[in-house]
Design an enzyme around this catalytic site. Structure first.
Site, mmCIF file in Angstrom:
data_model
loop_
_atom_site.group_PDB
_atom_site.id
_atom_site.type_symbol
_atom_site.label_atom_id
_atom_site.label_comp_id
_atom_site.label_asym_id
_atom_site.label_seq_id
_atom_site.Cartn_x
_atom_site.Cartn_y
_atom_site.Cartn_z
ATOM 1 N N SER A 1 0.743 -1.220 0.060
ATOM 2 C CA SER A 1 0.139 0.041 0.016
ATOM 3 C C SER A 1 0.882 1.183 0.259
ATOM 4 C CB SER A 1 -0.830 0.140 1.202
ATOM 5 O OG SER A 1 -1.898 -1.130 1.269
HETATM 6 N N1 SAH Z 1 -1.252 -4.673 4.076
HETATM 7 C C1 SAH Z 1 -0.471 -5.071 2.883
HETATM 8 C C2 SAH Z 1 -1.259 -4.749 1.666
HETATM 9 C C3 SAH Z 1 -1.225 -5.797 0.749
HETATM 10 S S1 SAH Z 1 -2.438 -5.436 -0.851
HETATM 11 C C4 SAH Z 1 0.897 -4.350 2.680
HETATM 12 O O1 SAH Z 1 1.088 -3.446 3.662
HETATM 13 O O2 SAH Z 1 1.678 -4.636 2.141
HETATM 14 C C5 SAH Z 1 -3.907 -6.549 0.085
HETATM 15 C C6 SAH Z 1 -3.438 -8.158 0.253
HETATM 16 O O3 SAH Z 1 -4.685 -8.365 0.549
HETATM 17 C C7 SAH Z 1 -3.046 -8.931 -0.708
HETATM 18 O O4 SAH Z 1 -1.670 -9.556 -0.400
HETATM 19 C C8 SAH Z 1 -3.925 -9.935 -0.933
HETATM 20 O O5 SAH Z 1 -3.493 -11.086 -1.326
HETATM 21 C C9 SAH Z 1 -4.793 -10.030 0.262
HETATM 22 N N2 SAH Z 1 -6.050 -10.305 0.312
HETATM 23 C C10 SAH Z 1 -7.009 -10.368 -0.630
HETATM 24 N N3 SAH Z 1 -8.290 -10.834 -0.251
HETATM 25 C C11 SAH Z 1 -8.101 -11.643 1.007
HETATM 26 C C12 SAH Z 1 -8.715 -12.260 1.841
HETATM 27 N N4 SAH Z 1 -9.934 -12.442 1.567
HETATM 28 N N5 SAH Z 1 -7.925 -12.794 2.972
HETATM 29 C C13 SAH Z 1 -6.592 -12.586 3.113
HETATM 30 N N6 SAH Z 1 -5.820 -11.826 2.445
HETATM 31 C C14 SAH Z 1 -6.484 -11.226 1.114
#
Ligand code: SAH
Length: 216
Positions: free
Chosen positions: A66
Site C-alpha cells: 500500500s
Molecule cells: N497490508 C499490505 C497490503 C497488501 S495488498 C501491505 O502492507 O503490503 C492486499 C493483500 O490482501 C494482498 O496481499 C491480497 O492477497 C490480500 N487479500 C485479498 N483478499 C484476502 C482475503 N480474503 N483474506 C486475506 N488476504 C486477502
C-alpha cells in the site's frame, strides 16, 4: 537498525513523513512508526529505488504494498494503543503489520496468497517484527483468537464482512475500504453494543480487491 538500512534511507523516510503530514496525517505515533520501518526492505529489488515515494508498488502474486499515506491514514483511523490486539486482513508485503507492531500492538495478520504468506514469515522476524501469521480467508477472520480491539482490512471489500464485525469487542473499531473494484470508501465502524454499529466515511481510495477463499 538492520545493516541494510542506512542514514540515507532514514533521511528519505523523514522526507516521506513530511509529505504524509502535509497530506493531513498528524498522529505523531503513526509518523514515528513510519520513520522507523525500513520500507525499502519490504519491496522487490526492482522497485527498491522508489521505496520512499508515496506510491503503491507491485510485490508479486498480482498484489501491491500500500501507499505510505494510505498506511498512515488507516493507522491513524485505527487509533492504535499499546498492547491492543489487532487483526489485519491482507498481510501482503507485511509493511502495514510492521507499522502496527512498531506502534506497540499485538498483531494477528492473515493472507490468502500462499506465496506472500510464506515470504513475510521469513522477512518480518529478520527485521525484528513478530506478528502472528495466518494463512486463510480474511472474510472469515480468526474466530478462535477474537475478540479484537481493532480490525484493519487492507484490500477493497464489496461490503463490510459480517463475520469480522462479530469478532470486534464492544467499543472496538474496524477500518476498511468498502466498495466496487474501481474505488472504495474508507469506513470506520465502531461496535457500540452487542448489535449496534456506528459508521463513519473517510474519503475515497483504490485497493486491490479482497477475494474469497485461498490459493493452494
Ligand atoms: N497490508 C499490505 C497490503 C497488501 S495488498 C501491505 O502492507 O503490503 C492486499 C493483500 O490482501 C494482498 O496481499 C491480497 O492477497 C490480500 N487479500 C485479498 N483478499 C484476502 C482475503 N480474503 N483474506 C486475506 N488476504 C486477502
Amino acid at each position: 537498525m538492520d545493516s541494510r538500512d542506512s542514514l540515507r534511507h532514514q533521511g528519505l523516510r523523514k522526507r516521506l513523513i513530511d509529505g504524509i503530514r502535509i497530506k493531513g496525517v498528524r498522529d505523531q505515533r503513526v509518523l514515528d512508526a513510519i520513520a522507523k520501518v525500513p520500507r525499502h526492505l519490504f519491496m522487490d529489488s526492482s522497485f527498491i529505488q522508489f521505496a520512499y515515494k508515496d506510491q503503491a508498488f507491485p510485490i508479486g502474486a498480482g498484489q501491491t504494498i500500500s501507499q505510505p499515506y494510505t498506511v498512515a491514514f488507516q493507522s491513524q483511523l485505527l487509533d492504535v494503543q499499546p498492547n491492543e490486539k489487532i487483526l489485519e486482513v491482507g498481510t501482503g508485503s507485511g509493511y502495514q503489520a510492521a507499522v502496527l507492531v512498531e506502534m506497540g500492538a499485538q498483531v494477528y495478520t492473515i493472507e490468502r496468497q500462499r506465496e506472500l504468506f510464506l515470504k513475510v514469515q521469513v522477512l518480518l522476524p529478520e527485521l525484528g517484527y513478530n506478528p502472528k501469521f495466518f494463512f486463510g480467508d480474511g472474510y472469515k477472520g480468526l474466530p478462535t483468537y477474537g475478540p479484537f480491539d481493532k480490525i484493519i482490512i487492507t484490500a477493497g471489500a464489496p461490503m463490510i464482512p459480517q463475520d469480522l464485525l462479530m469478532q470486534l469487542r464492544i467499543g472496538g473499531v474496524l477500518v476498511a475500504p468498502i466498495g466496487p473494484t474501481e474505488k472504495q470508501i474508507m469506513y470506520k465502524v465502531t461496535r457500540v453494543s452487542e448489535d449496534e454499529f456506528e459508521k463513519e466515511k473517510h474519503g475515497t481510495f483504490v485497493f486491490v480487491p479482497m477475494l474469497k477463499g485461498t490459493t493452494n
